[in-house]
Scaffold this motif. Structure first.
Motif, PDB file in Angstrom:
ATOM      1  N   UNK A 412      -8.720  21.354  21.587  1.00 29.16           N
ATOM      2  CA  UNK A 412      -7.552  21.925  22.234  1.00 29.16           C
ATOM      3  C   UNK A 412      -7.324  23.342  21.717  1.00 29.16           C
ATOM      4  N   UNK A 413      -6.312  24.027  22.254  1.00 32.37           N
ATOM      5  CA  UNK A 413      -6.104  25.432  21.909  1.00 32.37           C
ATOM      6  C   UNK A 413      -5.668  25.622  20.459  1.00 32.37           C
ATOM      7  N   UNK A 414      -5.191  24.564  19.810  1.00 26.63           N
ATOM      8  CA  UNK A 414      -4.797  24.651  18.413  1.00 26.63           C
ATOM      9  C   UNK A 414      -5.938  24.326  17.456  1.00 26.63           C
ATOM     10  N   UNK A 415      -7.114  24.009  18.020  1.00 31.47           N
ATOM     11  CA  UNK A 415      -8.279  23.753  17.183  1.00 31.47           C
ATOM     12  C   UNK A 415      -8.480  22.303  16.790  1.00 31.47           C
ATOM     13  N   UNK A 416      -7.689  21.375  17.335  1.00 27.10           N
ATOM     14  CA  UNK A 416      -7.850  19.958  17.030  1.00 27.10           C
ATOM     15  C   UNK A 416      -9.004  19.368  17.854  1.00 27.10           C
ATOM     16  N   UNK A 417      -9.839  18.608  17.181  1.00 23.37           N
ATOM     17  CA  UNK A 417     -11.013  18.010  17.817  1.00 23.37           C
ATOM     18  C   UNK A 417     -10.731  16.545  18.156  1.00 23.37           C
ATOM     19  N   UNK A 418     -11.036  16.169  19.386  1.00 20.13           N
ATOM     20  CA  UNK A 418     -10.950  14.773  19.822  1.00 20.13           C
ATOM     21  C   UNK A 418     -12.352  14.278  20.145  1.00 20.13           C
ATOM     22  N   UNK A 419     -12.761  13.166  19.540  1.00 18.93           N
ATOM     23  CA  UNK A 419     -14.063  12.564  19.828  1.00 18.93           C
ATOM     24  C   UNK A 419     -13.877  11.528  20.939  1.00 18.93           C
ATOM     25  N   UNK A 420     -14.643  11.665  21.996  1.00 21.91           N
ATOM     26  CA  UNK A 420     -14.504  10.746  23.134  1.00 21.91           C
ATOM     27  C   UNK A 420     -15.695   9.810  23.295  1.00 21.91           C
ATOM     28  N   UNK A 421     -16.753  10.009  22.538  1.00 22.31           N
ATOM     29  CA  UNK A 421     -17.889   9.088  22.639  1.00 22.31           C
ATOM     30  C   UNK A 421     -19.124   9.625  21.954  1.00 22.31           C
ATOM     31  N   UNK A 422     -20.172   8.813  21.947  1.00 21.72           N
ATOM     32  CA  UNK A 422     -21.473   9.203  21.426  1.00 21.72           C
ATOM     33  C   UNK A 422     -22.373   9.560  22.609  1.00 21.72           C
TER      34      UNK A 422
END
Length: 534
Positions: A412-422
């Protein structure tokens, strides 16, 4: 790293560094340092020298950190082997790394028997003169406890007092860029890969993480897991050197929830480290409320993406900070986040640590916009020092030095990473890319579901179809129709499972992670998979 141990001895010699509860064994920094140097002297005495490779296999006992510490002191490289891996895999690793000595801890008790299968002539060999065509470099099998039998050298006989000068001379030749250990990847997507690590690489990423966690508070950490993997090595062998922490082991092998809780209570532990699959056991164990855990300040969760509802529930039940870390054996911890209810930390793995960089790219390798999914690439100041297999190293790193994490995610624009899968877990149904983790997270909030895994099932009509494998809470039922009602406003219908299978437990690999490949095979065997009429 041995120099850091010497500094810790000067700073707090009487502070305990390793506590093995089930063995009733404890060592403070002063005694640990003394025994490390005595063992290092013995290793030199049997002919081992700088840059030689040795291997260790066994459950968690005091001899394991002592062997690793002695090896680091004189410049040996330690290969950590995982109990339970197929013998042919262990044999391949011993050959590939040209190990000169193999160390067996006191348990499991069948280690010696297994090694005799790899080296049929071991029982009739003389200690120190092993001859094996399969392992031409191997000269010593060093063992302790019940695994010390014919052909092995007794570990206790290697402790030599009064030779500190010899060890110090050897230690002077060790540099921070020397390779000190070889760690195995989890093997969850194929045969485990071997990752080389220098003293410099072991110390620097870990120091960045523990600075972020307020290192002055990390004093007593309960560790459950294997020292053969990156989290185990960092928590049990690097952390005490960097911040002077005490590492406490509730038991030697498998996670036991009650022993874990009892250890926190008895030792007044301040921190713990758990893999995600053990976290699930802990959250739902009714014994959780029976123990005084007031000494706890924070817990580290690693191993897999964690549904936010589970992390928040644990944080509330324990009344502690929960830190989720994201990384890999190759890169160590890339990002981390403290879970806060109502904050985006609940659904992400945080921001990059220190100077680490993360970018998301499409199939062509070009960066995508904020909020769009793509492959996760990482670049760190420390870098990736490579696998033993140069071809695999080249596959894992882009031409401009970014490491492929093997994950799908978004920033996201704040630099937070979301993992959605392999990348290897993606299910392709009628040209739709379906990632299991978002579905699993949504369905875990269903009151009937205790644990869930989403796998792909072959179907000639769509390429693949989606199957929900669930462990239910007692007295509950779940059907495909229930899943659709629960998720209809969250996903398009093409993404929802068309099959639902109930399990009592999921198959696990040697690391304790769920074996998705085996689970998929079981699911296919239980479902009548449509076959093409053509």
């Amino acid at each position: 790293m041995h120099e850091l141990l010497e500094e810790r001895v000067k700073m707090h010699p009487d502070r305990e560094v390793h506590v093995f509860v089930s063995d009733n064994e404890r060592l403070n920094f002063l005694d640990f340092h003394r025994k490390v140097e005595e063992l290092a002297s013995g290793l030199l005495d049997i002919g081992l020298s700088k840059d030689d490779y040795i291997a260790i296999i066994g459950y968690n006992h005091m001899e394991l950190p002592l062997i690793a510490g002695a090896a680091r002191a004189i410049g040996l490289t330690t290969v950590f082997l995982q109990v339970g891996y197929p013998l042919h895999t262990i044999g391949d690793i011993l050959r590939k790394t040209s190990c000169k000595a193999l160390f067996l801890t006191r348990s499991p008790e069948n280690l010696y028997t297994d090694i005799c299968k790899l080296i049929p002539g071991l029982s009739s060999s003389t200690s120190g003169s092993i001859i094996s065509n399969n392992f031409p470099d191997l000269r010593y099998i060093v063992a302790t406890g019940i695994n010390h039998k014919s052909g092995t050298t007794k570990l206790e006989d290697l402790y030599l007092a009064g030779n500190e000068d010899t060890v110090r001379e050897a230690a002077k030749r060790v540099t921070i860029d020397d390779i000190c250990c070889v760690l195995m990847t989890s093997g969850s997507t194929g045969p485990p890969k071997l990752v080389k690590n220098s003293h410099f690489r072991m110390l620097n990423p870990a120091y960045g993480l523990f600075q972020l966690c307020n290192e002055s508070q990390v004093t007593k950490l309960v560790f459950c897991g294997s020292m053969a993997f990156v989290d185990g090595t960092v928590q049990t062998q690097v952390c005490p050197l960097l911040i002077g922490s005490t590492c406490i082991y509730p038991n030697a092998d498998a996670f036991d929830c009650k022993k874990f809780l009892q250890t926190i209570k008895d030792e007044r532990a301040t921190h713990f480290m758990l893999m995600f699959h053990w976290l699930i056991q802990l959250v739902y164990d009714p014994a959780l409320k029976l123990y005084d855990l007031s000494s706890l300040k924070a817990g580290f969760i690693t191993g897999s993406p964690i549904p936010p509802s589970v992390a928040i529930l644990l944080s509330k039940k324990l009344n502690v900070d929960i830190m989720i870390t994201y990384g890999s054996t190759e890169i160590f911890d890339v990002s981390c986040v403290y879970v806060q209810e109502g904050h985006k930390s609940c659904t992400t793995v945080g921001k990059p640590i220190g100077n680490n960089k993360i970018k998301i790219v499409n199939e062509s390798g070009h960066p995508v916009k904020f909020g769009e999914e793509g492959e996760v690439l990482v670049k760190t100041d420390i870098g990736f020092e490579g696998y033993f297999d140069a071809r695999k190293t080249n596959e894992a790193v882009t031409s401009d030095g970014w490491f492929r994490m093997g994950d799908i995610g978004k920033l996201d624009q704040d630099g937070y990473l979301t993992i959605t899968g392999r990348t290897k877990d993606v299910i392709i149904r009628s040209c739709f890319n379906i990632y299991p983790f978002p579905l699993e997270t949504a369905l875990l909030s269903h009151p009937a579901v205790k644990s869930i895994q989403i796998v792909g099932i072959p179907d000639y009509r769509y390429g693949e179809d989606v199957c929900a494998c669930v462990i239910l809470n007692p007295g509950c039922t779940l059907a495909v129709e229930d899943i659709e009602k629960h998720c209809v406003d969250k996903f398009i219908m093409n993404h929802l499972p068309k099959h639902c299978l109930q399990f009592d437990e999921f198959p696990k690999g040697f690391t304790g992670k769920i074996d998705r490949k085996k689970l998929r095979e079981i699911a296919i065997g239980r479902i009548t998979v449509p076959t093409s009429p053509y």
